[in-house]
Scaffold this motif. Sequence first.
Motif, short mmCIF file in Angstrom:
data_model
loop_
_atom_site.label_atom_id
_atom_site.label_comp_id
_atom_site.label_asym_id
_atom_site.label_seq_id
_atom_site.Cartn_x
_atom_site.Cartn_y
_atom_site.Cartn_z
N ASP A 18 9.89 -5.24 180.04
CA ASP A 18 9.25 -4.50 181.12
C ASP A 18 8.08 -5.29 181.71
OD1 ASP A 18 9.15 -2.10 182.70
OD2 ASP A 18 7.33 -1.56 181.62
N GLU A 19 7.33 -5.96 180.83
CA GLU A 19 6.14 -6.69 181.29
C GLU A 19 6.51 -8.01 181.96
OE1 GLU A 19 3.86 -7.17 177.76
OE2 GLU A 19 3.05 -5.13 177.79
N ASP A 20 7.55 -8.67 181.50
CA ASP A 20 7.93 -9.97 182.06
C ASP A 20 9.45 -10.07 182.08
OD1 ASP A 20 7.95 -12.53 183.04
OD2 ASP A 20 7.39 -13.48 181.12
N PRO A 21 10.10 -9.45 183.07
CA PRO A 21 11.56 -9.42 183.09
C PRO A 21 12.17 -10.81 183.19
CG PRO A 21 10.63 -7.83 184.63
CD PRO A 21 9.51 -8.72 184.20
N PRO A 22 13.13 -11.16 182.31
CA PRO A 22 13.84 -12.43 182.43
C PRO A 22 14.91 -12.33 183.51
CG PRO A 22 14.71 -11.20 180.59
CD PRO A 22 13.58 -10.37 181.15
N ASP A 23 15.58 -13.43 183.75
CA ASP A 23 16.67 -13.41 184.73
C ASP A 23 17.92 -12.73 184.16
OD1 ASP A 23 15.06 -14.83 186.49
OD2 ASP A 23 15.80 -16.77 185.78
N LEU A 24 18.12 -12.93 182.85
CA LEU A 24 19.40 -12.53 182.27
C LEU A 24 19.19 -12.00 180.85
CD1 LEU A 24 22.55 -12.63 182.67
CD2 LEU A 24 22.48 -14.92 181.67
N VAL A 25 19.81 -10.86 180.55
CA VAL A 25 19.83 -10.32 179.19
C VAL A 25 21.28 -10.26 178.73
CG1 VAL A 25 19.49 -8.27 177.76
CG2 VAL A 25 17.68 -9.03 179.30
N MET A 26 21.54 -10.76 177.52
CA MET A 26 22.87 -10.70 176.94
C MET A 26 22.83 -9.78 175.73
SD MET A 26 24.21 -14.66 177.12
CE MET A 26 24.27 -15.58 178.67
N LEU A 27 23.82 -8.89 175.62
CA LEU A 27 23.84 -7.93 174.51
C LEU A 27 25.26 -7.47 174.25
CD1 LEU A 27 24.29 -5.08 176.21
CD2 LEU A 27 21.86 -5.32 176.63
N ASP A 28 25.45 -6.86 173.08
CA ASP A 28 26.75 -6.26 172.75
C ASP A 28 26.82 -4.86 173.34
OD1 ASP A 28 28.09 -8.25 171.17
OD2 ASP A 28 26.62 -7.86 169.58
N THR A 29 27.93 -4.53 173.93
CA THR A 29 28.07 -3.22 174.57
C THR A 29 28.92 -2.25 173.76
OG1 THR A 29 29.91 -4.14 175.83
CG2 THR A 29 27.75 -4.03 176.93
N THR A 30 29.88 -2.74 172.99
CA THR A 30 30.77 -1.84 172.26
C THR A 30 30.64 -2.11 170.76
OG1 THR A 30 32.76 -3.24 172.16
CG2 THR A 30 32.37 -1.99 174.19
N GLY B 270 23.37 4.66 173.51
CA GLY B 270 22.39 4.50 174.58
C GLY B 270 22.57 3.30 175.45
N VAL B 271 23.71 2.55 175.31
CA VAL B 271 23.82 1.31 176.05
C VAL B 271 23.93 1.55 177.56
CG1 VAL B 271 26.35 1.11 175.92
CG2 VAL B 271 24.94 -0.95 176.03
N ALA B 272 24.54 2.65 177.97
CA ALA B 272 24.64 2.93 179.41
C ALA B 272 23.26 3.13 180.01
CB ALA B 272 25.52 4.16 179.65
N GLU B 273 22.42 3.92 179.35
CA GLU B 273 21.04 4.13 179.85
C GLU B 273 20.27 2.81 179.85
OE1 GLU B 273 19.10 7.30 177.72
OE2 GLU B 273 21.03 8.29 177.38
N LEU B 274 20.48 2.01 178.80
CA LEU B 274 19.78 0.73 178.71
C LEU B 274 20.15 -0.18 179.87
CD1 LEU B 274 18.07 -1.32 177.06
CD2 LEU B 274 20.22 -2.01 175.95
N VAL B 275 21.45 -0.29 180.16
CA VAL B 275 21.89 -1.16 181.25
C VAL B 275 21.32 -0.69 182.58
CG1 VAL B 275 23.91 -1.91 182.57
CG2 VAL B 275 23.97 -1.96 180.06
N GLU B 276 21.33 0.61 182.82
CA GLU B 276 20.78 1.13 184.07
C GLU B 276 19.29 0.80 184.20
OE1 GLU B 276 21.67 5.26 184.10
OE2 GLU B 276 23.70 4.98 184.89
N TYR B 277 18.55 0.91 183.09
CA TYR B 277 17.11 0.63 183.14
C TYR B 277 16.86 -0.86 183.37
CZ TYR B 277 12.24 0.19 181.83
OH TYR B 277 10.89 -0.09 181.83
N LEU B 278 17.56 -1.71 182.61
CA LEU B 278 17.32 -3.15 182.75
C LEU B 278 17.68 -3.65 184.14
CD1 LEU B 278 18.64 -4.48 179.30
CD2 LEU B 278 16.27 -4.06 179.99
N THR B 279 18.79 -3.19 184.68
CA THR B 279 19.16 -3.64 186.03
C THR B 279 18.21 -3.11 187.08
OG1 THR B 279 20.74 -1.80 186.16
CG2 THR B 279 21.60 -3.95 185.46
#
Length: 685
Positions: free
Chosen positions: A541-553, A567-576
């Motif tokens: 939140d303080e210093d957003p990177p260009d790209l985040v990689m994570l496991d979704t399933t 919570g991955v759907a909420e997470l993706v919506e927030y990060l994007t």
Amino acid sequence: MSSDDNAGRRASPGAPAGGGGRRRKDIQGLRAVCMMQVLAYHAWRIGSPVGVDAFIMISAYLMTGSFVRRTEAGRMPFFAERWANTFKRLLPPLVVTVLATLGASALILPQTRWDELITQGVASVTYWQNWRLAVVSADYFAANRGVASPLQHLWSMSMQGQVFLAWPLLMTCCVLLAGALHVRPRRIVAGAFAVLAAASLWWLLASAPDDPTVYFDTRARLWEFALGSAIAAAAPWIRPRGIAARVLSWAGLVALVVYCVVPIGHYPGPMAAAPMLAVSAILLVEESPTPGSVQHLLSWRPLAALGDMSYCVYLIHWPVVVLFLAQSERAQLDAGSGGALIAASLALAWLMTRLVDRPVQRFPKGGGHVVLKKTALVLVALAVGLLPLAVADKAFDNEREAQRAAARNNDADDPEHPGAGAVAEQGWQDGSAGPIPGPLAIHENWVPDLPGPCPPGQRELFGRTKTLCSSMPAPDGDGPAVVVVGDSHAEQTIIPTAELFAERHGLGVAQYLMGGCSFGPPEYYEGDCRTRNEVVMTLLDEDPPDLVMLDTTVSAPDFPSEGLRPGVAELVEYLTSLGITVVGFRDNPRSVQDLYECSDDATHGGCSFAQGDHLAPVDPAEQLLTIPGFHEIDPTDLYCSAGTCRTIIGNVHVYLDDNHISGSYARTMAPILVDRIESLLELKV
């Protein structure tokens, strides 16, 4: 199980232990009852696991009683003499068991387990096997005995060996203190060991770790040894007489049998005090084995005979059970197989008792320098046990280093080990070379951390959590433009891809990984995982990177109930929403069996399984593709083709255990996955 040379003898008042005393056959019968409980529990999980605790009580009671009686008779044994007497009896059968077990294991168990078994063999012969099992997080109560160590049962022998080393020193200190205070040594011994028992029990209740390793912790059972010693020292003052003795001994036997056949309590724990006191009630009663007495029942010849060879029975039965289960690929024994294995164990124990145990008990038969001869026997037994293990360990070290080098040097351009590159070019397996990593190197085939330290000022934010925080700085010194967050699956699958992607594009990378901890909104998680996710969310939140990689399933072992991580759907919506591009990765198949160990047939791609039995028909994360800025990577085609998944592809083992992709295979996937990411993001090198 173990005992000193004078165990089972009742010394007359004032007589030295072992001299003129009548052998108590009832103690051998008591050992037989305990041994039957151990056999029933290990074969069929009958009753409470109190047999070993009872053996502990018997050993401590007899050892302390013998020491105190000899001291009061003016013949206090030097502690070195006590050690020689004890270990010249215990070590030879133990060494035979360890070497025979390792030899059988080499024929039955997969090579992946040999290296650890050599370590456990050394630990068993030198009496620290319980601590080794704690280090490797062995689970004594695991349902599948077939995957247990065939040397696991020697935790108790190691614990007793440690006590047999310490107790003579402690009792000698008690005698010296008694002399300084001008009181009977028995009083000091009884008081000192009562205090030690209380302190150990308090530690168990208040400070012991709340995990399976406590089962193998010597501190968790010191109170049992100390209680037996305190009761032995106080025996002349508390020993019952007459009708009270008969009633108390019968009550003790009934209580012990109830614990032997009914699961009661949690172990190790204070509930063990009940069977321990039941055993002490029998030990305290030194009456003639008259009809109708417990002593008469326990002196029954078959029971006494089993008690005489109980040490060898204990040593032999567990490897027989475990190796049979491993060979037959079973998790449990049925009535028939269990009975047959117990019979086989008894036969082998009878042989070892006659050929090894009894001869060393009688050694030396006469002459001078008795202690020196016993010490020499102990040293010879140690040499016979340790030299073959040292030679095997050295050979394994050399082979392990060769296997490490082969695994370390492989990448997608290795023509002999193309790994995932073979899927598109030449099929599962070209047979040009043996698969890597080898069995001695597989447990080290985890993907290493990124080469640089945790970004400045971040390490302390994670506190004492087990967060793996590291980085690979960008060539221009900028902060990380790519961030990888997740659990051990992200470590194995995503990190090699993220590292290669960053190298191609001159970017910095940071990783925040924790075993068993998916990345998601903190409210979906607890404990250290929640803390890790809170810290990472704040950093992003303080210093957003260009790209985040994570496991979704997350997939399920041998079941197609794959779903989105919490919570991955909420997470993706927030990060994007922060302007971060998110690249998700689909999980790999998982199994209840070890997918490396099942890969015996290298020429046909190892073992195979149906994709539909392990993964959902469609990637569950496809529903997230409607979120702008999110992209999904599905590597399933690199594990499975035409509905079949294999465990060796392109001469590389796909898995390192039952659910993790091997580091070697992940490195061969990385170029393919980076190409896919670049295509999705419309990037050019």
